[in-house]
Design a protein around this motif. Structure first.
Motif, PDB file in Angstrom:
ATOM      1  N   GLN A 378       0.816  -1.215   0.000  1.00 53.89           N
ATOM      2  CA  GLN A 378       0.000   0.000   0.000  1.00 53.89           C
ATOM      3  C   GLN A 378       0.842   1.253   0.000  1.00 53.89           C
ATOM      4  OE1 GLN A 378      -3.889  -1.892   2.142  1.00 53.89           O
ATOM      5  NE2 GLN A 378      -2.306  -0.989   3.389  1.00 53.89           N
ATOM      6  N   ASN A 453      -8.821  -0.175   1.505  1.00 47.93           N
ATOM      7  CA  ASN A 453      -8.768   0.042   0.053  1.00 47.93           C
ATOM      8  C   ASN A 453     -10.111   0.486  -0.505  1.00 47.93           C
ATOM      9  OD1 ASN A 453      -6.011  -0.618  -1.066  1.00 47.93           O
ATOM     10  ND2 ASN A 453      -6.361  -2.335   0.324  1.00 47.93           N
ATOM     11  N   GLY A 457      -9.295   3.880  -2.046  1.00 45.36           N
ATOM     12  CA  GLY A 457      -9.083   3.629  -3.470  1.00 45.36           C
ATOM     13  C   GLY A 457      -9.964   4.514  -4.351  1.00 45.36           C
TER      14      GLY A 457
END
Lengths: 695, 219
Positions: A378, A453, A457
């Motif tokens: 990440q 995420n 994201g």
């Protein structure tokens, strides 16, 4: 007891005999007794480290709650959950909390707990100042949070740009709380930085050369140097703003001709090194976790160390990339673009070294390892969007959009927080004696990974589509609805994962004792018992290798494969779980080890600081009271011997006569940590001889 | 560990024979670098202080050179009394000399002289502060208050911060003087004086920079 009676007191310059007095002060010296009160007065780096961690996790819950409210507001267009004023307060406090009250103290907690253990020391260089740092941090954080009940929290964002932060645009006390609260926590960071740097440089065990220190120690050391030089810069900025707001100075008053860029420069000269303060120790954590669970030494240790140092240096030359949109001029923009691209190089070196460590390793995916690999992957994503920002035209498009929000959450949450959780799962058995459940931990990891995420994201996408950050609502029909809903769902998944972690912690007390070395670790902290004794090591180690503990346990055969030695010796008395497979306990007398005594003064001085601050806002009488506490506390601390001559050494049996003499009470810091120095000749050389034989 | 090698020249060791010979509590340089924790800590702190004054000086320089239309009140540069400030700067510089003399005296276990020089240093520092108070009041009398304009805010903040540092130094010197009077500052602990000296010299050096940049070089 015997200490002061057997030895002649230090002779006076005038020739007369000195009288050994009780330490001057209004308090009787606190004793070593267990119970909650011992936590208030402790100077033990391990207890202080635990308190840092617990406090930071409490603030993590608060900051997370703020984030959930923000996400609830943004779940749908034209959100009505929060008033825009409250929304401003929440995102300001969320950012401030996560940076100053969660990640920094969390890493300070790890550094506190681990550095002395990893370098083979009995405590940090200044144990009482260490306690002082913690209490100052705690009271500074509480002071900042008290603003919610005293007219509203700060509301200008965590970097609090001028002139928005001036009285004209923010007339309430919120910003004042921010300014004063961060000054208080700044004191904690500064004192902690001096303390930990001196500890790393001065307190290493014999043979622990700088290039034998574990990477975590190195990265924490670099981060402390960054703190040492970054904190005064923000202190200047905070003071100038405080004088503006409280005393009518003109530093950021544009009508008087002030230059608002002054704030931005001062803030980001602090703020960019701060980014590395937040990430480097997390890098250090995974640099110790990955080798352990790959059963390989860290690939390219010197590169790891020097790239960390390089990041530390280069971190001072990139600050204006936060200001590309503020009109700093083409030359500055070009220069800072280039330096920002260059700083990606040492960071990339680290990523490749971790991959090199994993390569052909004998991997075991424990929860700690999962979080570590989570950081590597990440952080790489966050690093890549960071390099995108170094391209100034690109940055001008993205600035103040959710793309930036996505970027820094990928490095700070996906990087630092994942590193912190990796460290929590890795060192939990060392700190508390039992592991966290791996099974629940895996649920925690995957929930957090998915939630993280899912939350951040999509922010890349809506950011590139132009969704502005720090705006309380967005209209329908922008094409952002679905993404924002997903982000909100993700944020609640993160919250759920945090609850799973809390459940894991609560449940873990029933877990069986993990033993001293549950992961077959490589560094010295695994050579002592879990939890370690107050004095850390019964035997002061003499270090001959990088990964010293591994080399004590393993030999190499002709093909270079590790072969477990028939016998090796722990550095402290350990429990039966740890023995077996060749492990032995040292047979030494630990009675000669004296550690600094607990003290009330650190908490008294620390309590004075928020009083002074409240006084500046409300009535100067409070300031006077706080000032008296600070000055009195400093005098008390200075006059109090670091080791209490009256303290009973009952649990230590006899005194070897090398303990601290009454001369110790001359100055405060002078005699800190007599524990290590005290054993002088006798114990220390004895230990050295012992370990020499072993080697 | 050989304490004396670090803190005092070898011939002094004999002089100190009347003190407790193997005093384990004297600052034992039992450290990896050979520097005591206290001295190393002071050096680090001073490194940090450089950035503090760096920020304040930058803020002042930024605002001094700023030509503001219709600036209220006098410009700070028009009010300087250079001869007066030169004298008070000289006084502060001399206090560094007396600080060194005090350290040298205490290392020779000449406590009377050490105390004299400590007190002299503190008095010189106090003279400097008195000069600063006089300067500030005369500026205010001429219409330059703290909030008058940009330059005045920056000037008072910078020199005020320095003044506070000198004042803290004076307090430390007085504490040393009292400790020495009460016999708590034997030659073995001369490092305490050395560390306070480090701080004192640093504050002095900062003043040289401030005096040059703020007073001597025209805007």
């Amino acid at each position: 007891m015997a200490l002061t009676e057997e030895r002649p007191p230090l002779e006076l310059t005038s020739g007369e005999e000195a009288v050994v007095r009780k330490p001057l002060g209004v308090f009787t010296r606190p004793s070593d007794s267990p119970g909650w009160r011992s936590w208030l007065t402790t100077v033990d780096h391990k207890k202080i480290g635990i308190m840092y961690g617990a406090t930071a996790m409490a603030f993590f819950a608060l900051g997370g709650l703020e984030a959930l409210l923000i996400r609830a507001q943004l779940a749908q267009p034209n959100g009505q959950v929060l008033d825009p004023q409250v929304y401003n307060q929440l995102f300001t406090m969320h950012g401030t909390t996560m940076v100053f009250l969660v990640i920094m103290p969390m890493l300070a907690g790890f550094a506190n707990y681990l550095i002395p253990l990893m370098i083979g020391a009995r405590d940090v260089a200044y144990p009482r100042l260490n306690a002082f740092s913690y209490w100052v941090f705690l009271f500074g954080g509480l002071f900042l949070y008290s603003s919610f009940f005293l007219g509203g929290a700060p509301d200008s964002g965590w970097f609090n740009y001028a002139p928005q932060s001036g009285v004209a645009y923010s007339p309430g006390h919120g910003i004042d709380f921010w300014v004063l609260g961060l000054q208080i926590t700044g004191i904690a960071s500064l004192v902690g930085a001096v303390n930990l740097i001196v500890t790393c440089l001065n307190m290493r065990a014999p043979g622990m050369t700088l290039l034998r220190m574990p990477v975590f120690v190195w990265m924490a050391l670099v981060a402390q140097f960054l703190l040492l030089f970054a904190i005064p810069v923000i202190t200047v900025a905070l003071f100038l703003l405080m004088f503006d707001r409280l005393y009518g100075a003109n530093f950021f008053v544009v009508e008087a001709g002030a230059d608002p860029l002054l704030w931005q420069h001062l803030f980001w000269i602090f703020g960019h090194p701060e980014v590395y303060i937040l990430i480097l120790p997390a890098f250090g954590i995974v640099s110790d976790v990955i080798p352990t669970f790959s059963r390989k030494p860290l690939f390219g240790y010197p590169f790891m160390v020097f790239s960390g140092i390089a990041i530390g240096f280069m971190g001072w030359g990139v600050w204006a990339h936060h200001m590309f949109a503020s009109g700093v001029g083409p030359v500055s923009v070009a220069a800072f673009s280039l330096s920002t691209m260059f700083i990606a190089v040492p960071t990339g070196v680290k990523i490749f070294n971790w991959i090199g460590t994993l390569w052909r390793g004998k991997l075991s995916f424990t929860v700690a390892m999962l979080f570590a690999v989570g950081l590597v992957s990440q952080f790489t994503i966050g690093g890549l969007s960071g390099v995108m920002h170094s391209v100034a035209p690109h940055d001008t498009q993205q600035t103040d959009t959710y793309f930036v929000v996505a970027h820094f959450h990928y490095v700070l949450f996906g990087g630092s927080m994942f590193g912190i959780f990796s460290g929590i799962y890795y060192w939990w058995p060392k700190i508390f004696g039992h592991k966290l459940s791996e099974r629940i931990g895996k649920v925690h990891f995957w929930l957090m990974f998915a939630g993280f995420n899912l939350t951040f994201g999509p922010m890349h996408i809506v950011g590139l589509q132009g969704m502005p950050r720090r705006t309380a609502t967005y209209p329908e029909g922008m094409g952002w609805d679905l993404m924002n809903l997903l982000e909100t769902i993700g944020s609640f998944l993160i919250a759920l994962s945090f609850l799973v972690w809390v459940y894991n912690v609560v449940r873990s007390r029933k877990n069986p004792h993990a033993g001293a070395d549950p992961w077959d670790g490589r560094t010295l902290e695994w050579a002592t018992s879990s939890p370690p004794p107050v004095h850390n090591f019964d035997v002061e180690p003499t270090v001959g290798h990088l990964d010293e503990w591994w080399h004590r346990k393993y030999d190499e055969d002709e093909s270079g494969r590790p072969v477990r030695r028939e016998h090796y010796e722990f550095l402290s008395a350990v429990d039966e779980v740890s023995l077996g497979r060749g492990g032995r306990e040292p047979q030494v007398d630990t009675s000669s080890i004296h550690l600094p005594s607990p003290s009330y003064w650190p908490i008294v001085i620390a309590l004075g600081l928020p009083l002074i601050s409240y006084g500046l806002l409300y009535t100067y009488w409070l300031s006077a009271l706080g000032g008296i506490m600070v000055v009195g506390g400093v005098v008390g601390l200075g006059l109090e011997p670091s080791v209490d001559p009256e303290a009973g050494h009952d649990d230590h049996g006899h005194d070897d006569g090398h303990g601290p003499g009454p001369g110790t009470d001359a100055t405060g810091e002078e005699a800190e940590l007599v524990g290590v120095g005290a054993g002088d000749g006798a114990t220390a050389s004895g230990d050295r001889a012992g370990s020499g034989e072993r080697a | 560990m050989s304490v004396s090698e670090q803190t005092a020249p070898p011939e002094v060791v004999a002089d100190r024979a009347d003190h407790v010979p193997h005093d384990a509590a004297a600052p034992a340089h039992h450290t990896s670098t050979g520097l005591s924790n206290e001295k190393l800590g002071m050096w680090l702190f001073l490194g940090s202080e450089c950035l503090l004054f760096g920020g304040l000086i930058s803020a002042f320089l930024l605002y001094r050179s700023k030509d503001v239309e219709g600036m209220v009140g006098p410009a700070v540069g028009d009010l300087y009394d250079i001869p007066f400030t030169s004298v008070s700067s000289f006084v502060l510089l001399m206090s560094s000399l007396t600080m060194v003399l005090s350290l040298s005296a205490i290392q020779r276990a000449d406590h009377r002289r050490a105390r004299t020089w400590l007190l002299t240093t503190a008095m010189l520092g106090a003279t400097f502060i008195a000069g600063q108070v006089y300067e500030f009041t005369s500026f205010v009398r001429e219409g330059l208050g703290y909030t008058t304009n940009l330059q005045s805010s920056a000037f008072y903040t910078l020199t005020g911060f320095h003044g506070v540092h000198v004042t803290i130094g004076i307090l430390m010197l007085v504490s040393l003087f009292v400790m020495s009077l009460r016999g708590r500052l034997p030659a073995e602990r001369s490092e305490t004086v050395e560390i306070v000296g480090l701080y004192w010299h640093f504050v002095d050096i900062i003043w040289i920079i401030i005096f040059t940049l703020v007073y001597l070089i025209p805007a």
